[in-house]
Design an enzyme around this catalytic site. Sequence first.
Site, short mmCIF file in Angstrom:
data_model
loop_
_atom_site.label_atom_id
_atom_site.label_comp_id
_atom_site.label_asym_id
_atom_site.label_seq_id
_atom_site.Cartn_x
_atom_site.Cartn_y
_atom_site.Cartn_z
N LYS A 198 8.25 -2.00 -3.30
CA LYS A 198 7.29 -1.74 -4.38
C LYS A 198 7.49 -0.31 -4.87
O LYS A 198 7.40 0.64 -4.10
CB LYS A 198 5.86 -1.92 -3.86
CG LYS A 198 4.77 -1.50 -4.86
CD LYS A 198 3.38 -1.56 -4.21
CE LYS A 198 2.31 -0.95 -5.11
NZ LYS A 198 0.98 -0.93 -4.46
N ASP A 203 -0.29 4.64 -10.17
CA ASP A 203 -1.20 3.50 -10.23
C ASP A 203 -2.61 3.97 -10.58
O ASP A 203 -3.34 4.47 -9.74
CB ASP A 203 -1.21 2.77 -8.89
CG ASP A 203 -2.13 1.55 -8.91
OD1 ASP A 203 -2.48 1.09 -10.02
OD2 ASP A 203 -2.48 1.05 -7.83
N LYS A 210 -9.28 2.88 -10.92
CA LYS A 210 -9.65 3.55 -9.68
C LYS A 210 -10.56 4.75 -9.99
O LYS A 210 -10.44 5.36 -11.05
CB LYS A 210 -8.40 4.08 -8.97
CG LYS A 210 -7.41 3.04 -8.48
CD LYS A 210 -6.20 3.72 -7.86
CE LYS A 210 -5.16 2.70 -7.40
NZ LYS A 210 -5.60 1.98 -6.19
N ASP A 221 2.48 5.60 -4.74
CA ASP A 221 2.43 4.14 -4.64
C ASP A 221 3.82 3.50 -4.73
O ASP A 221 3.95 2.28 -4.77
CB ASP A 221 1.52 3.58 -5.73
CG ASP A 221 0.84 2.28 -5.32
OD1 ASP A 221 0.79 2.00 -4.11
OD2 ASP A 221 0.34 1.56 -6.20
N GLU A 282 -1.74 -4.84 -8.34
CA GLU A 282 -0.51 -5.01 -9.13
C GLU A 282 0.75 -5.03 -8.29
O GLU A 282 1.78 -5.56 -8.72
CB GLU A 282 -0.42 -3.89 -10.19
CG GLU A 282 0.20 -2.58 -9.73
CD GLU A 282 -0.58 -1.87 -8.63
OE1 GLU A 282 0.04 -1.15 -7.84
OE2 GLU A 282 -1.82 -2.03 -8.57
N ARG A 284 1.65 -6.64 -5.62
CA ARG A 284 2.13 -7.99 -5.28
C ARG A 284 2.73 -8.69 -6.51
O ARG A 284 3.62 -9.53 -6.37
CB ARG A 284 1.00 -8.80 -4.66
CG ARG A 284 -0.18 -9.10 -5.57
CD ARG A 284 -1.45 -9.38 -4.81
NE ARG A 284 -2.02 -8.18 -4.21
CZ ARG A 284 -3.13 -8.15 -3.47
NH1 ARG A 284 -3.78 -9.28 -3.24
NH2 ARG A 284 -3.57 -7.02 -2.97
#
Length: 434
Positions: A198, A203, A210, A221, A282, A284
């Site tokens: 990933k 993010d 968030k 991330d 996001e 996944r």
Amino acid sequence: MQITLSNNLANDAWGKNAILSFDSNKATIHLKNNEKTDRTLVQQAARKLRGQGIKNVELLGEEWDLEFCWAFYQGFYTAKQDYGIEFPHLDHDLQDELLARIECGDFVRGIINEPAQSLTPVKLAERAAEFILNQADIYNEKSAVSFKIISGEELEQQGYHGIWTVGKGSANLPAMLQLDFNPTQDPNAPVLACLVGKGITFDSGGYSIKPSDGMSTMRTDMGGAALLTGALGFAIARGLNQRVKLYLCCAENLISNNAFKLGDIITYKNGVTAEVLNTDAEGRLVLADGLIEADSQNPDFIIDCATLTGAAKMAVGNDYHSVLSMDDDLVKNLFQSAQEENEPFWRLPFEDFHRSQINSSFADIANIGSVPVGAGASTATAFLSYFIKNYQQNWLHIDCSATYRKSSSDLWAVGATGIGVQTLANLMLSKSLK
């Protein structure tokens, strides 16, 4: 400052059971004659010395072996990298091992700590490929590396709808790195492992935004992508001689008039449809593209790494990487490698019933759990399982809960840790011998 090791207790004047004592321009680390405990003590002592503002040290004495040198380095490292360590003489092979650990560990920690303003998705893919090329070149394997970077609308055109959907809201184009390390030079050689990372370079959470406190570290991330790149580079340094493929799924998750929204449905290459019920889940969504591609290569095993869920951190803190898999033998292999490399991993549950906890009324699955009280790390793994045909075997999912520390500890500075590089390289090498 000169640093020595001693098996003698420190004078009580330095405090009961003190691990450090000082004499003029020399510091002594006091060991306990227990190999594992002593490595920890050395790392703690290094942190204490950095906390006292000491930036330049020389490690003196025959007691400094490879593991003590490495433990000291891990504790002395800071994100600003404003320090210097003069290591003692080690045997040639041990010196090479130490330098390889530093090279690969520094890559992982440095790129995770880097601000998102300079590390865009395409840059992450380019930097990862460049690192593997450089590692291969050092060990006379540069011709073994080939890669391509797919970016922007080309992702959508080639059917990588997860990466495209998540990344299309940013002016910095999403990208996918597809890298092939093939030292056999045989284009038909079997693939030992596929690594899927990933690579969310920032993010915001998207429209499921968030809070500021949770967003402040979200340049990290992409820790899963960094970890797997470092692990492959380290495996090459240790003599990897079988084929491994690396897939990095890179994007920024931002808000714009073009960003994906709650209720959107993604149709993947394997025909699975997924409803977006939370844009902050996001990771996944992008990993699914990489897993489909990895699975199509028919490797001996697949590892994916991702800073995927807060649930994993709630379970194990920042002290362990979380492991989820139905393949008990592969998990056993991983933990054997972790023990040999002195790195912390912890297994979390993943069962078939978790796959029924991500239901959608409009698609095959949803990107978050559908039960009132769900196991977040387990249902995230369940989502990923829909993109591997035989998900019960030869697949490890690692939720990278130990990738980054928001505050310092007695072992680690604030920032990335590099934990896992050695273990994953060890696993690849051990599997290559079977």
